[in-house]
Scaffold this motif. Structure first.
Motif, mmCIF file in Angstrom:
data_model
loop_
_atom_site.group_PDB
_atom_site.id
_atom_site.type_symbol
_atom_site.label_atom_id
_atom_site.label_comp_id
_atom_site.label_asym_id
_atom_site.label_seq_id
_atom_site.Cartn_x
_atom_site.Cartn_y
_atom_site.Cartn_z
ATOM 1 N N LYS A 2 32.592 39.159 36.745
ATOM 2 C CA LYS A 2 32.835 40.054 35.610
ATOM 3 C C LYS A 2 33.289 39.217 34.414
ATOM 4 C CE LYS A 2 32.434 43.836 38.097
ATOM 5 N NZ LYS A 2 31.175 44.465 38.148
ATOM 6 N N TRP A 3 33.095 39.778 33.216
ATOM 7 C CA TRP A 3 33.466 39.033 32.013
ATOM 8 C C TRP A 3 34.948 38.674 32.014
ATOM 9 C CZ3 TRP A 3 30.931 36.105 28.922
ATOM 10 C CH2 TRP A 3 31.595 35.578 27.817
ATOM 11 N N HIS A 4 35.811 39.528 32.575
ATOM 12 C CA HIS A 4 37.241 39.221 32.553
ATOM 13 C C HIS A 4 37.539 37.926 33.305
ATOM 14 C CE1 HIS A 4 38.555 40.381 36.649
ATOM 15 N NE2 HIS A 4 37.591 41.265 36.584
ATOM 16 N N HIS A 5 36.738 37.581 34.337
ATOM 17 C CA HIS A 5 36.908 36.290 35.010
ATOM 18 C C HIS A 5 36.629 35.152 34.026
ATOM 19 C CE1 HIS A 5 35.817 38.556 38.853
ATOM 20 N NE2 HIS A 5 37.090 38.207 38.986
ATOM 21 N N PHE A 13 34.928 27.500 32.412
ATOM 22 C CA PHE A 13 33.508 27.856 32.455
ATOM 23 C C PHE A 13 32.650 27.005 31.521
ATOM 24 C CE2 PHE A 13 35.122 31.644 34.500
ATOM 25 C CZ PHE A 13 34.127 31.935 35.417
ATOM 26 N N TYR A 14 33.250 26.123 30.734
ATOM 27 C CA TYR A 14 32.480 25.342 29.763
ATOM 28 C C TYR A 14 31.284 24.636 30.398
ATOM 29 C CZ TYR A 14 36.012 25.804 26.053
ATOM 30 O OH TYR A 14 36.856 26.273 25.084
ATOM 31 N N GLU A 15 31.508 23.955 31.511
ATOM 32 C CA GLU A 15 30.419 23.200 32.142
ATOM 33 C C GLU A 15 29.283 24.130 32.569
ATOM 34 O OE1 GLU A 15 29.606 19.987 35.727
ATOM 35 O OE2 GLU A 15 31.657 20.546 35.247
ATOM 36 N N ALA A 16 29.628 25.264 33.169
ATOM 37 C CA ALA A 16 28.602 26.214 33.601
ATOM 38 C C ALA A 16 27.877 26.812 32.398
ATOM 39 C CB ALA A 16 29.236 27.315 34.449
ATOM 40 N N ILE A 17 28.609 27.077 31.322
ATOM 41 C CA ILE A 17 27.993 27.617 30.100
ATOM 42 C C ILE A 17 27.040 26.591 29.511
ATOM 43 C CG2 ILE A 17 28.460 28.253 27.689
ATOM 44 C CD1 ILE A 17 31.084 29.584 28.759
ATOM 45 N N ALA A 38 31.733 37.521 20.167
ATOM 46 C CA ALA A 38 31.594 36.273 19.420
ATOM 47 C C ALA A 38 30.682 35.300 20.158
ATOM 48 C CB ALA A 38 32.965 35.646 19.183
ATOM 49 N N PHE A 39 30.778 35.281 21.483
ATOM 50 C CA PHE A 39 29.937 34.398 22.279
ATOM 51 C C PHE A 39 28.464 34.795 22.152
ATOM 52 C CE2 PHE A 39 28.360 33.101 26.652
ATOM 53 C CZ PHE A 39 28.264 31.756 26.346
ATOM 54 N N ILE A 40 28.187 36.083 22.238
ATOM 55 C CA ILE A 40 26.802 36.554 22.091
ATOM 56 C C ILE A 40 26.275 36.205 20.701
ATOM 57 C CG2 ILE A 40 25.355 38.625 21.925
ATOM 58 C CD1 ILE A 40 27.075 39.789 24.254
ATOM 59 N N ALA A 41 27.068 36.458 19.669
ATOM 60 C CA ALA A 41 26.638 36.130 18.303
ATOM 61 C C ALA A 41 26.390 34.626 18.168
ATOM 62 C CB ALA A 41 27.689 36.594 17.300
ATOM 63 N N TYR A 42 27.250 33.835 18.770
ATOM 64 C CA TYR A 42 27.086 32.385 18.731
ATOM 65 C C TYR A 42 25.797 31.966 19.436
ATOM 66 C CZ TYR A 42 27.761 27.461 19.751
ATOM 67 O OH TYR A 42 27.576 26.113 19.877
ATOM 68 N N ASP A 56 20.592 39.881 27.891
ATOM 69 C CA ASP A 56 19.925 39.859 29.198
ATOM 70 C C ASP A 56 20.238 38.568 29.958
ATOM 71 O OD1 ASP A 56 18.806 42.350 28.764
ATOM 72 O OD2 ASP A 56 16.824 41.570 28.211
ATOM 73 N N GLU A 57 20.181 37.433 29.256
ATOM 74 C CA GLU A 57 20.502 36.145 29.879
ATOM 75 C C GLU A 57 21.957 36.114 30.338
ATOM 76 O OE1 GLU A 57 19.676 32.764 27.425
ATOM 77 O OE2 GLU A 57 17.517 32.897 27.771
ATOM 78 N N LEU A 58 22.832 36.665 29.515
ATOM 79 C CA LEU A 58 24.247 36.684 29.863
ATOM 80 C C LEU A 58 24.495 37.554 31.091
ATOM 81 C CD1 LEU A 58 27.081 35.732 29.190
ATOM 82 C CD2 LEU A 58 27.281 37.642 27.590
ATOM 83 N N ARG A 59 23.832 38.702 31.166
ATOM 84 C CA ARG A 59 23.953 39.565 32.348
ATOM 85 C C ARG A 59 23.479 38.831 33.594
ATOM 86 N NH1 ARG A 59 23.107 43.929 29.046
ATOM 87 N NH2 ARG A 59 20.853 43.742 29.007
#
Length: 112
Positions: A2-5, A13-17, A38-42, A56-59
């Motif tokens: 979940k996003w809260h994680h 999460f930087y490396e995974a991102i 902000a992350f989606i906009a970025y 969609d990619e984020l999901r």
């Protein structure tokens, strides 16, 4: 996951991102600080994709495994650790104590 994680453990999460979106810059991630909008906009700006494609990619990315060093679940520890092995440096055991990761046994003499 979940996003809260992600938000609660943003820097972990930087490396995974960066693996999923190699276009991102760590300094920009610092500024975003786990804010999903902000992350989606970025990502829209960094990748040149439409917002719907990024969402969609984020999901899809959120459907993956949480790196084991972020959230440990006693029921699934070994499975999570095994899946997170790709984030462990070559030659290190993913089941080894986290405190020892990166250490190669060369410790300064502390006088003991």
């Amino acid at each position: 996951m979940k996003w809260h994680h992600v938000k609660e453990n943003w820097a972990a999460f930087y490396e995974a991102i960066q693996e999923k979106w190699p276009e991102v810059d760590e300094a920009d991630l610092d500024e975003i600080d786990g804010d999903q909008r902000a992350f989606i906009a970025y990502l829209v700006e960094a990748t040149g994709q439409e917002a719907s494609e990024v969402r969609d990619e984020l999901r899809e990315w959120l459907a993956g495994e949480i790196p084991s060093d972020v959230v440990m679940d006693p029921i699934h520890d070994n499975h999570s650790i095994s899946l997170s092995a790709k984030y462990v440096n070559e030659g290190e055991d993913e089941y080894d104590d986290d405190a020892r990761f990166g250490d190669d046994g060369d410790y300064p003499d502390d006088g003991d």
